[in-house]
Each structure stands twice: as C-alpha cells, then as structure tokens.
Scaffold this active site. Structure first.
Site, PDB file in Angstrom:
ATOM      1  N   GLN A  15       0.586  -1.258   0.025  1.00 25.20           N
ATOM      2  CA  GLN A  15      -0.063  -0.018   0.074  1.00 25.20           C
ATOM      3  C   GLN A  15       0.867   1.196   0.025  1.00 25.20           C
ATOM      4  OE1 GLN A  15      -3.613   1.560   2.741  1.00 25.20           O
ATOM      5  NE2 GLN A  15      -1.590   1.847   3.887  1.00 25.20           N
ATOM      6  N   ARG A  36      10.544  -9.039  -4.542  1.00 28.21           N
ATOM      7  CA  ARG A  36      10.887 -10.352  -4.253  1.00 28.21           C
ATOM      8  C   ARG A  36      10.248 -11.518  -5.194  1.00 28.21           C
ATOM      9  NH1 ARG A  36       7.779 -12.225   1.153  1.00 28.21           N
ATOM     10  NH2 ARG A  36       6.117 -11.332   1.084  1.00 28.21           N
ATOM     11  N   SER A  85       3.511  -7.470   7.568  1.00 26.38           N
ATOM     12  CA  SER A  85       2.894  -6.337   8.137  1.00 26.38           C
ATOM     13  C   SER A  85       1.535  -6.492   8.854  1.00 26.38           C
ATOM     14  CB  SER A  85       2.868  -5.016   7.374  1.00 26.38           C
ATOM     15  OG  SER A  85       1.665  -5.403   6.395  1.00 26.38           O
ATOM     16  N   SER A 126       6.261   1.647  13.539  1.00 24.28           N
ATOM     17  CA  SER A 126       4.761   1.483  13.883  1.00 24.28           C
ATOM     18  C   SER A 126       4.253   1.665  15.170  1.00 24.28           C
ATOM     19  CB  SER A 126       4.308  -0.019  13.549  1.00 24.28           C
ATOM     20  OG  SER A 126       3.175  -0.236  13.999  1.00 24.28           O
ATOM     21  N   GLU A 128       2.161   0.173  16.856  1.00 22.87           N
ATOM     22  CA  GLU A 128       2.176  -1.216  17.566  1.00 22.87           C
ATOM     23  C   GLU A 128       3.157  -1.219  18.615  1.00 22.87           C
ATOM     24  OE1 GLU A 128       0.011  -4.035  17.355  1.00 22.87           O
ATOM     25  OE2 GLU A 128      -1.456  -2.406  16.877  1.00 22.87           O
ATOM     26  N   TYR A 149       4.888  -9.077  15.966  1.00 21.74           N
ATOM     27  CA  TYR A 149       5.165  -8.227  15.027  1.00 21.74           C
ATOM     28  C   TYR A 149       5.680  -6.789  15.609  1.00 21.74           C
ATOM     29  CZ  TYR A 149       3.920  -3.991  11.949  1.00 21.74           C
ATOM     30  OH  TYR A 149       3.744  -2.963  11.162  1.00 21.74           O
TER      31      TYR A 149
HETATM   32  P1  NAP Z   1       1.958  -3.939   3.074  1.00 21.70           P
HETATM   33  O1  NAP Z   1       1.040  -3.299   2.151  1.00 21.70           O
HETATM   34  O2  NAP Z   1       1.798  -5.104   3.763  1.00 21.70           O
HETATM   35  O3  NAP Z   1       3.205  -3.926   2.346  1.00 21.70           O
HETATM   36  C1  NAP Z   1       4.488  -4.660   2.560  1.00 21.70           C
HETATM   37  C2  NAP Z   1       5.480  -4.854   1.523  1.00 21.70           C
HETATM   38  O4  NAP Z   1       6.574  -5.659   2.128  1.00 21.70           O
HETATM   39  C3  NAP Z   1       5.026  -5.646   0.228  1.00 21.70           C
HETATM   40  O5  NAP Z   1       5.539  -4.743  -0.988  1.00 21.70           O
HETATM   41  C4  NAP Z   1       5.761  -6.706   0.508  1.00 21.70           C
HETATM   42  O6  NAP Z   1       5.944  -7.539  -0.872  1.00 21.70           O
HETATM   43  C5  NAP Z   1       7.120  -6.464   1.116  1.00 21.70           C
HETATM   44  N1  NAP Z   1       7.703  -7.762   1.487  1.00 21.70           N
HETATM   45  C6  NAP Z   1       7.329  -8.422   2.500  1.00 21.70           C
HETATM   46  N2  NAP Z   1       8.412  -9.425   2.914  1.00 21.70           N
HETATM   47  C7  NAP Z   1       9.564  -9.102   2.189  1.00 21.70           C
HETATM   48  C8  NAP Z   1      10.749  -9.527   1.939  1.00 21.70           C
HETATM   49  N3  NAP Z   1      11.006 -10.602   2.708  1.00 21.70           N
HETATM   50  N4  NAP Z   1      11.480  -9.047   0.941  1.00 21.70           N
HETATM   51  C9  NAP Z   1      11.103  -7.801   0.127  1.00 21.70           C
HETATM   52  N5  NAP Z   1       9.798  -7.369   0.320  1.00 21.70           N
HETATM   53  C10 NAP Z   1       8.966  -8.061   0.997  1.00 21.70           C
HETATM   54  O7  NAP Z   1       2.475  -2.819   4.055  1.00 21.70           O
HETATM   55  P2  NAP Z   1       1.797  -1.218   4.029  1.00 21.70           P
HETATM   56  O8  NAP Z   1       0.694  -0.968   4.812  1.00 21.70           O
HETATM   57  O9  NAP Z   1       2.188  -0.755   2.744  1.00 21.70           O
HETATM   58  O10 NAP Z   1       3.070  -0.763   4.991  1.00 21.70           O
HETATM   59  C11 NAP Z   1       4.433  -0.483   4.803  1.00 21.70           C
HETATM   60  C12 NAP Z   1       5.300  -0.537   5.853  1.00 21.70           C
HETATM   61  O11 NAP Z   1       4.864   0.396   6.920  1.00 21.70           O
HETATM   62  C13 NAP Z   1       5.448  -2.037   6.664  1.00 21.70           C
HETATM   63  O12 NAP Z   1       6.558  -2.077   6.983  1.00 21.70           O
HETATM   64  C14 NAP Z   1       4.515  -1.916   7.852  1.00 21.70           C
HETATM   65  O13 NAP Z   1       4.780  -2.899   8.706  1.00 21.70           O
HETATM   66  C15 NAP Z   1       4.665  -0.538   8.347  1.00 21.70           C
HETATM   67  N6  NAP Z   1       3.622   0.344   8.822  1.00 21.70           N
HETATM   68  C16 NAP Z   1       2.265   0.439   8.195  1.00 21.70           C
HETATM   69  C17 NAP Z   1       1.217   0.865   8.694  1.00 21.70           C
HETATM   70  C18 NAP Z   1       0.138   1.035   8.198  1.00 21.70           C
HETATM   71  O14 NAP Z   1      -1.017   1.459   8.791  1.00 21.70           O
HETATM   72  N7  NAP Z   1      -0.129   0.613   7.050  1.00 21.70           N
HETATM   73  C19 NAP Z   1       1.743   1.617   9.953  1.00 21.70           C
HETATM   74  C20 NAP Z   1       2.751   1.804  10.717  1.00 21.70           C
HETATM   75  C21 NAP Z   1       3.891   1.134  10.002  1.00 21.70           C
HETATM   76  P3  NAP Z   1       5.108  -8.630  -1.433  1.00 21.70           P
HETATM   77  O15 NAP Z   1       3.976  -7.860  -2.383  1.00 21.70           O
HETATM   78  O16 NAP Z   1       5.996  -9.663  -2.251  1.00 21.70           O
HETATM   79  O17 NAP Z   1       4.400  -9.318  -0.379  1.00 21.70           O
HETATM   80  O1  F7E Z   2      -6.660  -4.462  13.166  1.00 27.20           O
HETATM   81  C1  F7E Z   2      -9.341  -5.249  15.450  1.00 27.20           C
HETATM   82  C2  F7E Z   2      -8.097  -6.030  15.542  1.00 27.20           C
HETATM   83  O2  F7E Z   2      -5.429  -5.594  11.451  1.00 27.20           O
HETATM   84  C3  F7E Z   2      -6.932  -3.131  13.862  1.00 27.20           C
HETATM   85  C4  F7E Z   2      -0.976  -2.851  10.424  1.00 27.20           C
HETATM   86  O3  F7E Z   2      -0.845  -1.844   9.272  1.00 27.20           O
HETATM   87  O4  F7E Z   2      -1.326  -0.952  11.829  1.00 27.20           O
HETATM   88  C5  F7E Z   2      -1.881  -2.080  11.248  1.00 27.20           C
HETATM   89  O5  F7E Z   2      -2.188  -3.383  12.558  1.00 27.20           O
HETATM   90  C6  F7E Z   2      -8.048  -3.533  14.956  1.00 27.20           C
HETATM   91  C7  F7E Z   2      -7.301  -4.578  15.870  1.00 27.20           C
HETATM   92  O6  F7E Z   2      -4.449  -3.527  12.150  1.00 27.20           O
HETATM   93  C8  F7E Z   2     -10.999  -7.704  13.032  1.00 27.20           C
HETATM   94  O7  F7E Z   2      -8.074  -6.861  16.661  1.00 27.20           O
HETATM   95  C9  F7E Z   2     -11.413  -6.583  15.053  1.00 27.20           C
HETATM   96  O8  F7E Z   2      -7.484  -3.947  17.332  1.00 27.20           O
HETATM   97  O9  F7E Z   2      -6.631  -3.559  10.676  1.00 27.20           O
HETATM   98  P1  F7E Z   2      -5.912  -4.395  11.830  1.00 27.20           P
HETATM   99  P2  F7E Z   2      -3.358  -3.377  13.294  1.00 27.20           P
HETATM  100  O10 F7E Z   2      -3.266  -4.698  13.994  1.00 27.20           O
HETATM  101  O11 F7E Z   2      -3.825  -2.242  14.054  1.00 27.20           O
HETATM  102  C10 F7E Z   2      -0.294  -0.729  12.617  1.00 27.20           C
HETATM  103  C11 F7E Z   2      -0.059   0.509  13.028  1.00 27.20           C
HETATM  104  C12 F7E Z   2       0.881  -1.732  11.648  1.00 27.20           C
HETATM  105  O12 F7E Z   2       1.941  -1.222  12.029  1.00 27.20           O
HETATM  106  C13 F7E Z   2       0.480  -2.871  11.023  1.00 27.20           C
HETATM  107  O13 F7E Z   2       1.474  -3.067  10.145  1.00 27.20           O
HETATM  108  O14 F7E Z   2      -9.180  -4.005  14.484  1.00 27.20           O
HETATM  109  N1  F7E Z   2     -10.130  -6.265  14.494  1.00 27.20           N
HETATM  110  N2  F7E Z   2     -12.148  -7.389  13.942  1.00 27.20           N
HETATM  111  C14 F7E Z   2      -9.757  -6.726  13.466  1.00 27.20           C
HETATM  112  N3  F7E Z   2      -8.611  -6.794  12.775  1.00 27.20           N
HETATM  113  C15 F7E Z   2      -8.775  -7.703  11.599  1.00 27.20           C
HETATM  114  N4  F7E Z   2      -7.681  -7.643  10.961  1.00 27.20           N
HETATM  115  N5  F7E Z   2      -9.991  -8.483  11.070  1.00 27.20           N
HETATM  116  C16 F7E Z   2     -10.924  -8.458  11.813  1.00 27.20           C
HETATM  117  O15 F7E Z   2     -11.962  -9.157  11.628  1.00 27.20           O
END
Ligand code: NAP
Ligand code: F7E
Length: 325
Positions: A15, A36, A85, A126, A128, A149
């Site tokens: 994303q 990858r 992630s 994050s 988290e 995570y």
């Molecule tokens: P995402 O949609 O899950 O994308 C993760 C990316 O990492 C994908 O391009 C995936 O490639 C790649 N990847 C996973 N394992 C890999 C490996 N071994 N080698 C190379 N590439 C690999 O995550 P996102 O939401 O864009 O988030 C981006 C980053 O921000 C992540 O590090 C996440 O943990 C962090 N983050 C996200 C949020 C959020 O709310 N979105 C908040 C805080 C931090 P494939 O397509 O091949 O799977």
């Molecule tokens: O859950 C609750 C669940 O999986 C949000 C990642 O981008 O943000 C993300 O992590 C909340 C949690 O995101 C369902 O228990 C209820 O409390 O959308 P989520 P996350 O775990 O907050 C952080 C900042 C990152 O860094 C991570 O990479 O929603 N919840 N019912 C559910 N969650 C999911 N997935 N599915 C359910 O049915």
C-alpha cells in the site's frame, strides 16, 4: 536528467510503496523499487507506474541481494517499507516476522553502511510498538509491544537509532499510526469492513464477521502519510517522528460509519462476532500525539476519519460494480 535524485523503496508493491512511488515521481525522483521473487504477478498496486519506475529484484532475507542493489544504484534516499505487516499473522509466523520485520531492517542498514553511507534512510516503524502504553502516544512514550510483529518493529526502530548514533548515518524512524486507503490489504479491518459493506449493499452477502469491536485506532489516509516520510529525510538532522491524526475510533465506529456511507441504517443485524478474529494479546487504544511532526515537519493530515471511510466504501462499491456484480 542531470542531478536527478534517486530513491530506493523496499516494499514498493505494498500500500505505502505505491503511494510513495507516486509522490516521489511527482517530485521528479528516479524511483527504484525492490520486489521479491513470486510465482505469480503481484504488481497490481503499481501497474499504472510500471513504465515510470525501475524494478529490481531482492529479498529482505538475502543480505547479498540488498548490498548489490544499493552498490549499483547509489541512491540518495532509501525507504525501508518492506515487512510482514499483518499483526495477526505474526503469532502464526513469529520467526518469519522476526526475520523480515526485525532483522530485515538491519540488513538494509548494514548494506547502506557498507556501500552508500551518505544516503538517507527511512524506517517504517509502527504505533504497534506502543502496545499497551496509555494514549496519546508521542516520541517520548515508552514502548510496550504486544505481538511478535510489534517486538520485531521495536528491534527495527532501535537498530535504526543505533546505526545513526554508532556510524553517523542519516537514519530516521517514522512511527506511523494506522493508515488506510482503497489499496489497503484485504485482511486489515478497514478494508475488510469496506469490502463487506459494499458486498452487503450490492446484495452479494448478508454477513460481516469481525473480532474485537472495542479496540480503538488512530486511522489516517496513507496518501497523507507518505509525504511525512519524505519530509523526515529533507530535514537538516535525522530524527524520529510520530505520525497520526490525534483522533481515535473504535472498530465498531468504523463499521457503523461504513454502513452509513453505503446508506444502510440497521447495520447491527449484519455484523457477527467470530472469535477466530480475536488476538492472543490486544492493543486497546492507539492515538498519536503529533505535536513534534506539526512543529518540526510542518506536517498535518489532510483527510479526516469520515472522508476516509467514505472513500474506502465508495471505492469498494465501484470496484465490485465494475466487475459486473
Ligand atoms: P503492506 O501493504 O503489507 O506491504 C508490505 C510490503 O513488504 C510488500 O511490498 C511486500 O512484498 C514486502 N515484503 C514483505 N516481505 C518481504 C521480503 N522478505 N522481501 C522483500 N519485500 C518484502 O504494508 P504497508 O501497509 O504498505 O506498510 C508499509 C510498511 O509500514 C510496513 O513495514 C509496515 O509494517 C509499516 N507500517 C504500516 C502501517 C499501516 O497502517 N499501513 C503503520 C505503521 C507501520 P510482496 O508484495 O511480495 O508481499
Ligand atoms: O486491526 C481489530 C483488531 O489488522 C485493527 C498494520 O498496518 O496498523 C496495522 O495493524 C484492529 C485490531 O490493523 C477484526 O483486533 C476486529 O485491534 O486492521 P488491523 P493493526 O493490527 O492495528 C499498525 C500500525 C501496523 O503497523 C500494522 O502493520 O481491528 N479487529 N475485527 C480486526 N482486525 C482484523 N484484521 N480483522 C478483523 O476481523
């Protein structure tokens, strides 16, 4: 183009990678994205950018691939977005999560230190990491990670700080709270809800199964957050910043607002609770204190909660309708 800046993005197929690539291309960067090996094509989110970016092949688990890529490209800026992630999967795949989400950061930093130490580095940390620490959380809040995570991200954060302090690298850690968009992975709760509501609206299903409805998150728009990543690397000195909206909502509120955006009033009758979506340890409330980012980066989120929900629900209805449902 002479003096064109070069950016290298790991996780470009994700994303954030797709929004960041768009943002940097608009700023005239030459963008390199690492993917990858996969037996199927997973470039959907960057399909529209394919002729504008350069794809290079490597894996966070393979040190030699990252070192060779960085040696060859000599980027000005490195954005390490790749990770396992999905928090829930980190309990079923804790070691893989530690490898990619934790040690993967060190591999990129180590490659940078060896072959392009003058580059600037962004680590995708994050909210988290705060886990059960009381809200609102700022750069000064102590971490209390609640999942494999989150523990891996704490390692990634501290190794980034450590490489900055040990070797003088320009390395920043962006502590981003949840950010969403129509490009969010389907397993995350916001996209799952938007998709489920759209299916109910179109008469494709009459049920949406969720886990903990009481958890509160600070949800912003991914398109706003990639600007903050870039801003961190444009500062005089490297530092760490919390990025969010300073508003938190329950999962229940996100669901209610989504049904409302689709014009469905009696929403409770569609939502079922299924314990398989509960987590062994939950994070109950995350809400960002973004004072530092506002003051030092001059950054603030543009898209508010209700707009975000509407954007996601409408995008799902449009997407499903265009498939003929
Ligand atoms: P995402 O949609 O899950 O994308 C993760 C990316 O990492 C994908 O391009 C995936 O490639 C790649 N990847 C996973 N394992 C890999 C490996 N071994 N080698 C190379 N590439 C690999 O995550 P996102 O939401 O864009 O988030 C981006 C980053 O921000 C992540 O590090 C996440 O943990 C962090 N983050 C996200 C949020 C959020 O709310 N979105 C908040 C805080 C931090 P494939 O397509 O091949 O799977
Ligand atoms: O859950 C609750 C669940 O999986 C949000 C990642 O981008 O943000 C993300 O992590 C909340 C949690 O995101 C369902 O228990 C209820 O409390 O959308 P989520 P996350 O775990 O907050 C952080 C900042 C990152 O860094 C991570 O990479 O929603 N919840 N019912 C559910 N969650 C999911 N997935 N599915 C359910 O049915």
């Amino acid at each position: 183009m002479p003096n064109q800046k070069k950016a290298f993005i790991t996780g470009i197929t994700g994303q954030d990678g797709s929004y960041l690539a768009e943002f940097l291309l608009a700023k005239d960067y030459k963008v390199y994205g690492m993917t990858r090996r996969s037996s199927t094509d997973n470039l959907e989110r960057i399909e529209h950018l394919r002729d504008k970016i350069e794809i290079v092949h490597g894996d966070l688990i393979d040190q030699s691939s990252i070192t060779s890529i960085l040696k060859e490209i000599q980027p000005d800026e490195i954005y390490n977005l790749a990770a396992q992630s999905f928090v829930k999967s980190s309990w079923s795949e804790p070691l893989a999560t530690g490898e990619f989400t934790g040690l993967g950061v060190l591999r990129v930093l180590e490659a940078m230190r060896q072959v392009c130490p003058k580059a600037k580095f962004y680590q995708a940390s994050s909210s988290e990491m705060f886990g059960s620490a009381p809200a609102p959380q700022s750069e000064k809040t102590p971490f209390h990670p609640r999942s494999p995570y989150a523990v891996s991200k704490v390692f990634g954060h501290y190794i980034t700080v450590n490489y900055r302090e040990s070797y003088g690298l320009f390395a920043c850690s962006g502590i981003l709270f949840n950010h969403e968009s129509p490009r969010r992975g389907m397993e995350f709760v916001t996209r799952k809800i938007a998709n489920g509501v759209a299916k109910i609206k179109l008469g494709l299903t009459d049920e949406l199964s969720l886990g903990n409805l009481d958890a509160k998150r600070d949800w912003g728009f991914a398109g706003d957050y990639v600007k903050a990543m870039w801003l961190m690397l444009q500062q005089k000195n490297p530092d760490d910043y919390v990025i969010g909206t300073n508003e938190s909502h329950t999962v229940r509120e996100f669901a209610e607002e989504s049904f409302c955006a689709a014009g469905i009033k009696d929403w409770q009758k569609y939502v079922k609770i299924d314990s398989k979506f509960m987590r062994p340890a939950e994070v109950m409330e995350l809400r960002a204190d973004i004072t530092k980012a506002k003051n030092k980066l001059n950054w603030k989120p543009e898209i508010k909660f209700k707009e975000l929900v509407k954007m996601m629900v409408e995008a799902e209805i449009t997407r499903l309708s265009s498939k003929g449902y």
